[in-house]
Design an enzyme around this catalytic site. Structure first.
Site, short mmCIF file in Angstrom:
data_model
loop_
_atom_site.label_atom_id
_atom_site.label_comp_id
_atom_site.label_asym_id
_atom_site.label_seq_id
_atom_site.Cartn_x
_atom_site.Cartn_y
_atom_site.Cartn_z
N ALA A 67 0.86 -1.18 0.00
CA ALA A 67 0.00 0.00 0.00
C ALA A 67 0.90 1.23 0.00
CB ALA A 67 -0.88 -0.02 1.24
N GLY A 112 0.87 -5.24 0.86
CA GLY A 112 -0.33 -5.44 0.03
C GLY A 112 -0.01 -6.10 -1.30
N GLU A 115 0.15 -9.68 -0.47
CA GLU A 115 -1.22 -10.12 -0.18
C GLU A 115 -2.02 -10.29 -1.47
OE1 GLU A 115 -1.65 -6.88 2.67
OE2 GLU A 115 -2.23 -8.33 4.19
N GLU A 135 5.04 -5.20 7.28
CA GLU A 135 4.22 -4.23 8.02
C GLU A 135 4.69 -4.02 9.45
OE1 GLU A 135 3.04 -6.50 5.95
OE2 GLU A 135 1.38 -5.68 4.78
N1 COA Z 1 4.57 3.39 -0.44
C1 COA Z 1 4.98 4.61 -0.85
N2 COA Z 1 6.17 4.82 -1.45
C2 COA Z 1 6.97 3.76 -1.65
C3 COA Z 1 6.60 2.46 -1.25
C4 COA Z 1 5.34 2.30 -0.62
N3 COA Z 1 4.88 1.10 -0.23
N4 COA Z 1 7.60 1.62 -1.58
C5 COA Z 1 8.55 2.36 -2.18
N5 COA Z 1 8.17 3.65 -2.22
C6 COA Z 1 8.91 4.78 -2.78
C7 COA Z 1 10.07 5.20 -1.89
O1 COA Z 1 9.63 6.05 -0.84
C8 COA Z 1 10.98 5.90 -2.88
O2 COA Z 1 10.46 7.18 -3.11
P1 COA Z 1 11.48 8.44 -3.38
O3 COA Z 1 12.16 8.11 -4.68
O4 COA Z 1 10.57 9.60 -3.47
O5 COA Z 1 12.42 8.45 -2.22
C9 COA Z 1 10.77 5.10 -4.16
O6 COA Z 1 9.55 4.35 -3.99
C10 COA Z 1 11.86 4.07 -4.40
O7 COA Z 1 12.04 3.33 -3.22
P2 COA Z 1 13.47 3.03 -2.58
O8 COA Z 1 13.25 2.62 -1.15
O9 COA Z 1 14.39 4.17 -2.83
O10 COA Z 1 13.91 1.81 -3.51
P3 COA Z 1 14.74 0.51 -3.12
O11 COA Z 1 14.88 -0.26 -4.39
O12 COA Z 1 15.96 0.87 -2.38
O13 COA Z 1 13.79 -0.31 -2.11
C11 COA Z 1 11.73 -1.29 -1.36
C12 COA Z 1 12.56 -0.81 -2.57
C13 COA Z 1 10.41 -1.76 -1.96
C14 COA Z 1 12.43 -2.47 -0.66
C15 COA Z 1 11.54 -0.17 -0.34
O14 COA Z 1 11.07 0.98 -1.03
C16 COA Z 1 10.53 -0.49 0.71
O15 COA Z 1 10.87 -1.12 1.70
N6 COA Z 1 9.26 -0.05 0.54
C17 COA Z 1 8.22 -0.23 1.52
C18 COA Z 1 7.69 -1.63 1.48
C19 COA Z 1 6.62 -1.81 2.54
O16 COA Z 1 6.84 -1.62 3.72
N7 COA Z 1 5.43 -2.23 2.08
C20 COA Z 1 4.32 -2.47 2.96
C21 COA Z 1 3.46 -1.26 3.05
S1 COA Z 1 2.06 -1.60 4.09
#
Ligand code: COA
Length: 261
Positions: A67, A112, A115, A135
């Site tokens: 999400a 999500g 999921e 999460e």
């Molecule tokens: N919601 C909003 N923004 C998100 C996102 C999410 N679930 N997942 C990634 N992004 C955004 C980051 O904030 C970043 O934005 P920015 O460029 O403005 O800084 C961009 O996507 C790229 O993410 P980044 O973390 O720089 O890439 P990465 O390749 O190093 O890591 C992930 C990728 C997916 C591992 C990492 O972004 C992450 O852990 N995301 C959250 C995952 C999560 O907790 N999901 C469950 C949500 S309930």
């Protein structure tokens, strides 16, 4: 082709495609995208020419990274509960589509996104894919039935280990856990997903629908009720033209041609 915000629905013959596109955020699902998903599911469910649906993320980094955390951060308890219930309902619709769904995991499938993938019939993963329910690291728990589907797919202990640590698992480990169906080289992911979709599209659509129903709904029932459901659906399958075609084709030593009647 119809384009609903960042969720794109396409058809290629018997294969429907739902593409999640929010590449600047690793295809994180905004509330608008969650709202668009039931419409996409209904559209593909109602189209008899579509026999299999492939779900994809744009780009080569992510399927869906969960999400949108920016939107999540503004929830209060009442809206949070409603958000979870809506998300659960949407994923139930995906699970109950009545046609096989294939999540093509090209990268991160987190929260999500994981999921959503678990609500699909099959998960075909690129060898570069990473899955998880992180999460807990945000101070919350999975809210779109992740606690329930993960435990049913990989068992209670492994589900708790993944949910409580929030760690990502690589594709190979996900395969060993039974969390994904197949792992393929990243470069061939979409070819493999489409080949599986084409294979499934050649099966008898009503028998496919009944098998999906028997397994999915049966798992939520006591064994004896699941068997009763199976017997009823078997009876329905026996009444189809496709059953006559399938048995006749076997006896005539030819390939069956199923019509979905
Ligand atoms: N919601 C909003 N923004 C998100 C996102 C999410 N679930 N997942 C990634 N992004 C955004 C980051 O904030 C970043 O934005 P920015 O460029 O403005 O800084 C961009 O996507 C790229 O993410 P980044 O973390 O720089 O890439 P990465 O390749 O190093 O890591 C992930 C990728 C997916 C591992 C990492 O972004 C992450 O852990 N995301 C959250 C995952 C999560 O907790 N999901 C469950 C949500 S309930």
């Amino acid at each position: 082709m119809s384009n609903e915000g960042r969720l794109i629905v396409e058809r290629n013959g018997a294969i429907g495609r739902v593409i999640f596109s929010n590449p600047d955020k690793r295809n994180a699902m905004s509330l608008d995208m969650w709202r668009a998903l039931p419409r996409a599911v209904q559209e593909l469910d109602g189209d008899d020419s579509v026999r299999v649906v492939v779900l994809e993320g744009t780009g080569d980094k992510a399927f869906v990274a969960g999400a949108d955390i920016g939107e999540l951060a503004t929830q209060d308890p009442t809206r949070g509960r409603e958000m979870a219930m809506r998300g659960q309902h949407v994923l139930d619709l995906v699970e109950q589509l009545g046609k096989p769904t294939i999540a093509a995991l090209n990268g991160f499938a987190l929260g999500g996104g994981c999921e959503l993938a678990m609500a699909c019939t099959f998960r075909v993963a690129a060898d570069t894919a990473r899955l998880g329910l992180p999460e807990i690291n945000l101070g919350i728990i999975p809210g779109y039935a992740g606690t329930q589907r993960l435990a049913r797919i990989v068992g209670r202990s492994q589900a708790l280990e993944l949910i409580l640590t929030g760690r990502h698992v690589a594709a190979a480990e996900a395969l060993a856990l039974g969390l994904v169906t197949r792992v393929v080289p990243a470069a061939t992911l979409m070819d493999e997903a489409r080949a599986l979709a084409a294979e499934l599209a050649g099966k008898a659509p009503l028998a496919v629908r009944y098998a999906l129903d028997a397994v999915t709904r049966g798992l939520d029932m006591p064994f004896s009720q699941g068997c009763a459901l199976e017997a009823t659906l078997f009876g329905l399958a026996v009444a189809t033209e496709d059953m006559r075609e399938g048995t006749r084709a076997f006896l005539e030593k030819r390939k069956p041609s199923f019509t979905g009647r």
